[in-house]
Design a protein around this motif. Structure first.
Motif, PDB file in Angstrom:
ATOM      1  N   LEU A 502     -63.187  24.871   1.257  1.00 34.96           N
ATOM      2  CA  LEU A 502     -62.640  26.197   1.526  1.00 34.96           C
ATOM      3  C   LEU A 502     -61.352  26.440   0.743  1.00 34.96           C
ATOM      4  O   LEU A 502     -61.118  27.534   0.206  1.00 34.96           O
ATOM      5  CB  LEU A 502     -62.391  26.370   3.027  1.00 34.96           C
ATOM      6  N   VAL A 503     -60.499  25.414   0.676  1.00 36.16           N
ATOM      7  CA  VAL A 503     -59.256  25.557  -0.101  1.00 36.16           C
ATOM      8  C   VAL A 503     -59.577  25.743  -1.572  1.00 36.16           C
ATOM      9  O   VAL A 503     -58.987  26.588  -2.254  1.00 36.16           O
ATOM     10  CB  VAL A 503     -58.353  24.329   0.109  1.00 36.16           C
ATOM     11  N   LEU A 504     -60.524  24.971  -2.090  1.00 30.53           N
ATOM     12  CA  LEU A 504     -60.905  25.104  -3.496  1.00 30.53           C
ATOM     13  C   LEU A 504     -61.505  26.477  -3.767  1.00 30.53           C
ATOM     14  O   LEU A 504     -61.228  27.111  -4.796  1.00 30.53           O
ATOM     15  CB  LEU A 504     -61.909  23.999  -3.857  1.00 30.53           C
ATOM     16  N   ALA A 505     -62.300  26.969  -2.817  1.00 26.71           N
ATOM     17  CA  ALA A 505     -62.885  28.305  -2.961  1.00 26.71           C
ATOM     18  C   ALA A 505     -61.809  29.385  -2.940  1.00 26.71           C
ATOM     19  O   ALA A 505     -61.990  30.464  -3.527  1.00 26.71           O
ATOM     20  CB  ALA A 505     -63.900  28.554  -1.852  1.00 26.71           C
ATOM     21  N   ALA A 512     -71.196  27.065  -8.623  1.00 20.95           N
ATOM     22  CA  ALA A 512     -72.321  27.282  -7.718  1.00 20.95           C
ATOM     23  C   ALA A 512     -72.074  26.505  -6.432  1.00 20.95           C
ATOM     24  O   ALA A 512     -71.436  25.449  -6.435  1.00 20.95           O
ATOM     25  CB  ALA A 512     -73.615  26.818  -8.384  1.00 20.95           C
ATOM     26  N   THR A 513     -72.589  27.025  -5.329  1.00 20.27           N
ATOM     27  CA  THR A 513     -72.332  26.401  -4.022  1.00 20.27           C
ATOM     28  C   THR A 513     -72.746  24.932  -3.974  1.00 20.27           C
ATOM     29  O   THR A 513     -71.966  24.092  -3.489  1.00 20.27           O
ATOM     30  CB  THR A 513     -73.049  27.181  -2.913  1.00 20.27           C
ATOM     31  N   VAL A 517     -70.051  21.961  -3.195  1.00 18.98           N
ATOM     32  CA  VAL A 517     -70.184  21.042  -2.059  1.00 18.98           C
ATOM     33  C   VAL A 517     -70.206  19.600  -2.535  1.00 18.98           C
ATOM     34  O   VAL A 517     -69.515  18.734  -1.976  1.00 18.98           O
ATOM     35  CB  VAL A 517     -71.461  21.369  -1.251  1.00 18.98           C
ATOM     36  N   ALA A 518     -71.001  19.304  -3.581  1.00 15.03           N
ATOM     37  CA  ALA A 518     -71.104  17.928  -4.080  1.00 15.03           C
ATOM     38  C   ALA A 518     -69.758  17.424  -4.582  1.00 15.03           C
ATOM     39  O   ALA A 518     -69.330  16.307  -4.253  1.00 15.03           O
ATOM     40  CB  ALA A 518     -72.145  17.856  -5.198  1.00 15.03           C
TER      41      ALA A 518
END
Length: 611
Positions: A502-505, A512-513, A517-518
């Motif tokens: 979330l912080v990175l987003a 890409a999602t 996530v990875a």
């Protein structure tokens, strides 16, 4: 084993450490008895065969010798204790006030035995040791033995400040008083026992006498020149830390050093990152997503309290979730303030002061929790890296590394990642082995290691791993508790990763999602593994460095953006931790500094050693 009651008049006890010595033990005992009889009165000495879990005819021979001669005793062990462990057990059972031991191959000329015994028996020295390396008496040793021995003794003199020339010569004596004073301090149970005994004796202010002996190598050495020498090297560092470094680490020193390391770690980032660019990235972050990240991270804390409750329940203590969550908050706040994970001791103090749970139980429960944390983040990080290699997703990483780091070509980068994936796969496999071993009654780890090697260092490594497995076994006996603690650990670290994602987003990264996530799972797992080294409070600097390198290396995200996200991610987590810690300290009436001081007093201080 207790000391014999019918040993009146025995002054000297000679211990022969024996492991699979069926070919030599009888001659060795006879030679020892005749040599002792040549300078000691009848009835004043005994010989103990310290048989160390042999799997040949040594036990039978030792029994026969003991039955035939009252001066001989057989100290049997059903399992391997290690050289040091076998010696300590036999010394505890010995009757004499002068304790002697030497190698059963009789490599040292037995003409020196009277001098060895009399050095201690006369009161001239508390500990006496033969030396193959004193000036004027240098043993003629093959290079494969001589070179490692010289290097080893040089390292002991350098790190442990011991003036002795030869620490490993198997020809030593000590007084009963010295043994009683030292044996609880000597931790090693294998080949390093000799060295640690001498160093501890010197540090305790005892008189240690070294004298030259004639020595001739006989047969094949039982020391593995790869595993045992490497193992003893690590033991040198362990003892150096204990006797030279640890006593000087006061709270003031640790806090100052931790703060300095944190500043240096962050300052090093400025060598390859523009601080202005990092600040600009921080200013542009989406505060709504950052706040959401804080809420998500806060949700992990009741899970931490619940996991700790399950662990304590397996140890026989049942406490409320709210209290335990508060105790975890306080201890983690202590880890942010003090380096060397002093906050772990704070939690043990809280449990003792507020619920009268003994310190040993408090620290044991913490050890179990740390084991599950390490297992979880190892699996998360290793699985992602293996997945990258297996799916062929490493090409972007290879391109990034070879394009941004001078001197690294694509082939080298690809090889490095493949090797790293192999290490990660081994870590995941080791984790699975630990879990499986913990769920079995058999000794799986020791059986696997024994197939590779049966030497003393392999046995030592097996012991270390078994103590680690013991943490899992604490909760593995109850299938329900095992499942709850394991699931809680995955959920806790999963929320930790979601917080970072979330912080990175919040920095509006174009990923890409699935990739986001990875990368999030991998960066957070490795970042937290970097924090295992207790170098700075809360791992500040270590976490940011690992997180930045991985995000910038695995994705098109720039270094300033990755570093900004790492700082903000860690800051969010630390702010939640500190806020929860302050509230918990007020609710439970706990002072952090008092807790650290009281924890230090929770265990009895060792007897001071003289430098």
């Amino acid at each position: 084993m207790d000391r014999p009651r019918d040993a009146a008049g025995v002054e000297v006890s000679v211990v022969l450490p024996a492991y699979n010595e069926e070919r030599t033990i009888e001659d060795t005992v006879e030679t020892t008895l005749s040599t002792l009889a040549s300078f000691l009165p009848p009835g004043s000495f005994e010989v103990l065969v310290a048989e160390d879990g042999c799997d040949d005819r040594t036990p039978e021979i030792a029994d026969r010798l003991a039955a035939a001669d009252d001066r001989v005793r057989h100290v049997h062990s059903d399992e391997r204790l290690g050289r040091g462990g076998a010696l300590e057990r036999a010394f505890a059972a010995a009757a004499g006030e002068t304790l002697v031991y030497f190698d059963t191959d009789l490599a040292t000329d037995m003409g020196h035995l009277s001098e060895l015994v009399e050095r201690v028996r006369s009161g001239e020295a508390d500990v006496a040791t033969g030396s193959r390396w004193m000036p004027g008496q240098v043993a003629d040793r093959p290079a494969k033995r001589g070179v490692p021995s010289r290097v080893y003794n040089g390292l002991v003199r350098l790190f442990l400040r011991s003036p002795l020339r030869d620490h490993q010569c198997g020809f030593k004596a000590l007084s009963r008083e010295a043994f009683e004073r030292l044996h609880d301090r000597v931790e090693d149970e294998h080949w390093f026992w000799d060295t640690e005994l001498l160093v501890r004796a010197q540090r305790a202010g005892l008189e240690v006498a070294e004298f030259p002996v004639e020595w001739e190598p006989k047969g094949d050495t039982k020391v593995d020149l790869v595993r045992d020498v490497f193992g003893m090297g690590s033991q040198i560092l362990r003892l150096w830390w204990q006797v030279s470094v640890s006593p000087r680490i006061t709270r003031r020193v640790s806090v100052g050093a931790g703060a300095l390391l944190t500043v240096l770690a962050l300052a090093l980032m400025t060598l390859y990152l523009d601080p202005g660019a990092v600040l600009a990235e921080l200013e542009d972050a989406d505060l709504g997503l950052v706040a959401l990240a804080g809420v998500v991270y806060l949700l992990s804390w009741p899970l931490r309290g619940g996991r700790y409750r399950d662990i304590l329940a397996e140890l026989g203590y049942h406490e409320r979730l709210g209290f335990l969550t508060g105790a975890v908050f306080i201890s983690q706040t202590g880890n942010l303030v003090f380096p060397l994970r002093a906050g772990d001791g704070v939690r043990a103090y809280v449990m003792k002061a507020r619920r009268d749970i003994p310190y040993p139980t408090g620290f044991a429960s913490l050890a179990v929790e740390r084991v599950f944390d390490l297992l979880t983040i190892t699996v998360l990080g290793g699985a992602v890296l293996v997945g990258y290699v297996l799916t062929g997703a490493t090409e972007s990483v290879v391109a990034t590394l070879s394009g941004s780091v001078p001197g690294i070509d694509p082939r080298s980068a690809r090889t490095a990642l493949t090797v790293a994936a192999g290490v990660a796969a081994a870590a995941v496999l080791a984790t699975a082995t630990i879990v499986v071993s913990a769920r079995r009654d058999g000794n799986l780890i020791r059986r696997l290691l024994s197939r590779v090697s049966s030497d003393s260092y392999a046995d030592y490594v097996a012991g270390v791993l078994e103590s680690f497995v013991g943490g899992v076994q604490t909760v593995a006996a109850d299938r329900g508790a095992f499942a709850r603690v394991g699931a809680s650990s995955l959920a806790i670290w999963g929320l930790d990763v979601v917080t970072a994602i979330l912080v990175l987003a919040a920095f509006d990264v174009a990923l890409a999602t699935p990739t986001l996530v990875a990368v999030g799972f991998f960066a957070v797992s490795v970042g937290n593994l970097a924090k295992v080294l207790p170098l700075s409070p809360g791992g500040i600097g270590l976490y940011e460095a690992a997180f930045t390198l991985l995000v910038a290396g695995l994705t098109p995200v720039t270094g300033p953006t990755a570093f900004g996200a790492a700082i903000l991610d860690h800051a969010v987590k630390n702010l939640v931790t500190v806020a929860g810690g302050v509230v918990s300290m007020l609710a439970l009436n706990v002072s952090l500094t008092t807790a650290v001081d009281e924890t230090g007093a929770g265990d009895p201080d060792p007897e001071p050693e003289v430098e």
